[in-house]
Design a protein around this motif. Structure first.
Motif, PDB file in Angstrom:
ATOM      1  N   GLU A 253       0.866  -1.191   0.061  1.00 38.37           N
ATOM      2  CA  GLU A 253      -0.144  -0.043  -0.157  1.00 38.37           C
ATOM      3  C   GLU A 253       0.968   1.382   0.057  1.00 38.37           C
ATOM      4  O   GLU A 253       0.224   2.360  -0.166  1.00 38.37           O
ATOM      5  N   MET A 254       2.218   1.240   0.322  1.00 40.11           N
ATOM      6  CA  MET A 254       3.012   2.090   0.140  1.00 40.11           C
ATOM      7  C   MET A 254       3.475   2.546  -1.201  1.00 40.11           C
ATOM      8  O   MET A 254       4.273   3.478  -1.478  1.00 40.11           O
ATOM      9  N   ALA A 255       3.257   1.656  -2.464  1.00 37.96           N
ATOM     10  CA  ALA A 255       3.636   2.202  -3.687  1.00 37.96           C
ATOM     11  C   ALA A 255       3.026   3.497  -4.216  1.00 37.96           C
ATOM     12  O   ALA A 255       2.008   3.892  -3.790  1.00 37.96           O
ATOM     13  N   PRO A 256       3.882   4.132  -4.816  1.00 40.88           N
ATOM     14  CA  PRO A 256       3.463   5.604  -5.513  1.00 40.88           C
ATOM     15  C   PRO A 256       2.026   5.505  -6.036  1.00 40.88           C
ATOM     16  O   PRO A 256       1.362   6.448  -5.867  1.00 40.88           O
ATOM     17  N   GLN A 257       1.910   4.343  -6.741  1.00 38.82           N
ATOM     18  CA  GLN A 257       0.704   4.294  -7.625  1.00 38.82           C
ATOM     19  C   GLN A 257      -0.578   4.272  -6.555  1.00 38.82           C
ATOM     20  O   GLN A 257      -1.547   5.100  -6.976  1.00 38.82           O
ATOM     21  N   VAL A 258      -0.541   3.475  -5.656  1.00 33.79           N
ATOM     22  CA  VAL A 258      -1.621   3.479  -4.620  1.00 33.79           C
ATOM     23  C   VAL A 258      -1.662   4.677  -4.025  1.00 33.79           C
ATOM     24  O   VAL A 258      -2.776   5.194  -3.526  1.00 33.79           O
ATOM     25  N   GLN A 259      -0.661   5.170  -3.461  1.00 37.72           N
ATOM     26  CA  GLN A 259      -0.718   6.615  -2.812  1.00 37.72           C
ATOM     27  C   GLN A 259      -1.174   7.651  -3.935  1.00 37.72           C
ATOM     28  O   GLN A 259      -1.834   8.694  -3.299  1.00 37.72           O
TER      29      GLN A 259
END
Length: 544
Positions: free
Chosen positions: A435-441
Motif C-alpha cells: 500500500e506504500m507504492a507510489p501508484q496506490v498513494q
C-alpha cells in the motif's frame, strides 16, 4: 480498475506502444532558494528520458508526509505540480524529499534535505560555513592595516563578507574578504585605543562571525633611552628534549606523574616553571596525550545535545565533523555524553516501542514491509528493547491467499467488513505488492484531496465503493495466487492510473465534474473503443 478480459491480446499490443522508455532521475532541487508559508513550492530536475516523476516527502523520523508528481515531463527534465507549503509542512525540522520514476523505484531515486523553520522552506546546504580564526592586530595612526578573512572550507564559493560595529573608514571586500583600514589621528592620537567588531560571512541560510580587536597605538611615543652598546653573547644551541625527562623515575608508572600534575597545584606549578620546554606533562613522561573531551569546538555553555542534533539532522554538519574529527569514535564521545542505543529511522522516540511490536505481530502488511526493508535486524532491535524470553504467539495464516485492507477471510473467501471510509484500493495494492507504492498513494491522494472534498466526488465514491468492493477482493486473491495474472492486471491498469492523475489539478466542484467526465470518456476510448476497432480491423483482414 476493472479489467475486460476479452480482446486482451489487442489491449496488450496497444499498451506496449504507449509504454514509456526506461529513464532515471539524475538531479533535483527546489525551483527557488526558499518559499514562505503563503507560497506554493515545487521541485525541478533532470532525468535521462521523458517519464512521469514522483517526489515523496518524509519527515526526520521516516513518517510519510505526502507526494507530488509531474504528469507532463519534458525530454531530459521534470517540474512537479506546485503545492502550498502549509499542505505538507506544519512542524519545524528537517525533511527528506526523494524523486524517482516508475521504472527507477524509490530506493534508487535522488534524495535532498529540506528545512522548515516555521516561516519559510529551503533546501539544506551540503556545506558548513565557518571563518578561520582571526588574530587580534595593532596599527599605528595613519598607517594602513590589511588582511584577508578566509573560510575553513576553501571549496565554498560565492560567500559574502561584511562588517558589524566596525570603526569609521574600515572596509571589507564582500567577495574576497580583504579588510583595509587606515585609522586617522582622531582615532588614536594621545593614547592607545581598542576597536572591537565582527567580521561576518553569509551564504544562503548560513552565517558565521569572528570577533577581532584592533589596537590603534597613540601617535606620540617618548623615545626610550639608548642602551649602551655591548658585545652580544652567542645564543646557546637548542638542546634535544630528553624523553622521559630527567625527573622521571622509569621504575615508576608514568601515569603517577600525570595524576600528581592534575591533582596537586604545587606540583603543577613546579613542573610548569622548570620544564617549560615540554609541550605537556604527557610528553615529559613519555605518554600519548588522551583525547580532549569535550573536543575543542564544543562550547561548554551550550547543551551538548545540540551538537548531536545538528550531526543527526544536517548532512553538511555531519560531513564536516567526520572529516575534521576522525580521532573520535562518535559525536557523542566528542561532546562528552553517553551514546544511546541506535533506533531505526522510522521509529518515533516519543512513542511507546510496544506500539511498533504490536503492529508487527498483528498487521500482515506492516510485518512484510518491515522484513523487506530491514532484513538484518529484528523489530525489537529496531525499536531499542530486548526481545522477551517468551516469544509472542504467531498469527494464524489464512487458509489461502491474503485479504486486503477493509476485507477479512470468511470460509476461505475475502469479504468486505467495513467500507465506511472507502477502504483501500485492493486491486492496486495486490498488483504493486504494498500500500506504500507510489501508484496506490496517488489514488489515495486523489480520493482524499479532490473527490472527498466535493459533494459530487463524495456521492460518486459512495456508489463506486458499493460496486468496487463486490468484486475487488476476488480479483486481488487471484493476483496473489497467479503472478502472470498480476502482471496482466498491472499492464491493464497503467492507462487508467495515468489518466486519473489529471484529477490532481481539480480544485473546485465544477473542475472535479469536468475533469471526471473527461477521464471517464478517455478510459472508455482506451478500454472499449480502441480494442473494438482493432478487433473489427483484424476480422476484416482475416476475411480477406
Amino acid at each position: 480498475m476493472l479489467i475486460k478480459l476479452s480482446g486482451l491480446t489487442a489491449l496488450l499490443l496497444l499498451l506496449v506502444v504507449i509504454t514509456p522508455a526506461y529513464a532515471n532521475v539524475t538531479s533535483m532541487s527546489l525551483e527557488k532558494g526558499f518559499y514562505t508559508t503563503d507560497e506554493n513550492f515545487t521541485f525541478i530536475g533532470n532525468q535521462e528520458g521523458k517519464e512521469q516523476v514522483f517526489v515523496i516527502i518524509y519527515d526526520w523520523s521516516g513518517t510519510y508526509i505526502g507526494m507530488l508528481s509531474d504528469i507532463n515531463p519534458s525530454q531530459g527534465e521534470f517540474s512537479v505540480i506546485p503545492r502550498p507549503v502549509t499542505m505538507f509542512f506544519e512542524d519545524e525540522g528537517i525533511y527528506n524529499a526523494t524523486a524517482f520514476t516508475n521504472n527507477q523505484t524509490q530506493n534508487n531515486g535522488i534524495t535532498i534535505q529540506l528545512e522548515f523553520d516555521g516561516k519559510k522552506l529551503f533546501q539544506v546546504p551540503d556545506f558548513v560555513l565557518q571563518l578561520k580564526t582571526i588574530a587580534d592586530r595593532s596599527v599605528e595612526v595613519e598607517k594602513t592595516i590589511s588582511f584577508t578573512a578566509g573560510l575553513i572550507d576553501s571549496s565554498i564559493t560565492d560567500a559574502v563578507f561584511s562588517l558589524e560595529g566596525e570603526p569609521t573608514g574600515a572596509t571589507i571586500d564582500p567577495s574576497t574578504g580583504k579588510f583595509v583600514w587606515t585609522p586617522s589621528k582622531s582615532q588614536g592620537n594621545i593614547q592607545d585605543v581598542f576597536y572591537t567588531f565582527d567580521i561576518v560571512v553569509n551564504k544562503g541560510s548560513q552565517e558565521d562571525k569572528e570577533k577581532i580587536t584592533i589596537t590603534v597605538k597613540k601617535a606620540y611615543e617618548e623615545p626610550a633611552p639608548k642602551p649602551k652598546q655591548t658585545t652580544p653573547e652567542p645564543e646557546p644551541e637548542p638542546k634535544e628534549l630528553q624523553i622521559p625527562a630527567s625527573f622521571v623515575d622509569e621504575s615508576k608508572d608514568p601515569q603517577s606523574y600525570v595524576d600528581r600534575y592534575n591533582n596537586e597545584a604545587s606540583y603543577k606549578k613546579w613542573f610548569d616553571d622548570n620544564f617549560s620546554e615540554y609541550e605537556s606533562i604527557y610528553q615529559a613522561v613519555g605518554l600519548d596525550e588522551p583525547l580532549q573531551i569535550p573536543a575543542s569546538f564544543v562550547d561548554e555553555a551550550k547543551d551538548p545535545q545540540s551538537y548531536v542534533d545538528r550531526y543527526n539532522n544536517e548532512a553538511s554538519y555531519k560531513k564536516w565533523f567526520d572529516d575534521n574529527f576522525s580521532e573520535y569514535e562518535s559525536i557523542y564521545q566528542a561532546v562528552g555524553i553517553e551514546e544511546p542505543k541506535e533506533l531505526a529511522a522510522f521509529v518515533d522516540p516519543n512513542l511507546d516501542p510496544q506500539y511498533y511490536i504490536d503492529r508487527y505481530n498483528k498487521e500482515v502488511t506492516y510485518k512484510k514491509w518491515f522484513d523487506e526493508t530491514y532484513p538484518d535486524i529484528t523489530i525489537y532491535d529496531a525499536v531499542g528493547i530486548q526481545k522477551p524470553v517468551m516469544e509472542e504467539p504467531e498469527m494464524e495464516e489464512p487458509e489461502s491467499g491474503e485479504c486486503g485492507e477493509g476485507t477479512d477471510l470468511v470460509d476461505g473467501v475475502c469479504v468486505i467488513v467495513d467500507n465506511s471510509e472507502g477502504g483501500g484500493c485492493l486491486i492496486a495494492t495486490a498488483t504493486y505488492g504494498t500500500e506504500m507504492a507510489p501508484q496506490v498513494q496517488l489514488l489515495r491522494e486523489i480520493r482524499d484531496n479532490q473527490l472527498m472534498n466535493t459533494d459530487s466526488g463524495a456521492s460518486f465514491m459512495t456508489g463506486f465503493n458499493q460496486l468496487y468492493y463486490s468484486f475487488s477482493p476476488t480479483i486481488a486473491d487471484i493476483e496473489r495466487e497467479n503472478p502472470v495474472f498480476r502482471e496482466a492486471v498491472k499492464i491493464g491498469i497503467t492507462p487508467l492510473l495515468s489518466s486519473l492523475s489529471i484529477l490532481s489539478f481539480a480544485e473546485s466542484e465544477s473542475e472535479v465534474l469536468g475533469y471526471g467526465i473527461g477521464v471517464i470518456m478517455m478510459n472508455i476510448g482506451v478500454y472499449f473503443v480502441a480494442p473494438a476497432i482493432i478487433i473489427l480491423k483484424s476480422r476484416k483482414y482475416i476475411k480477406i
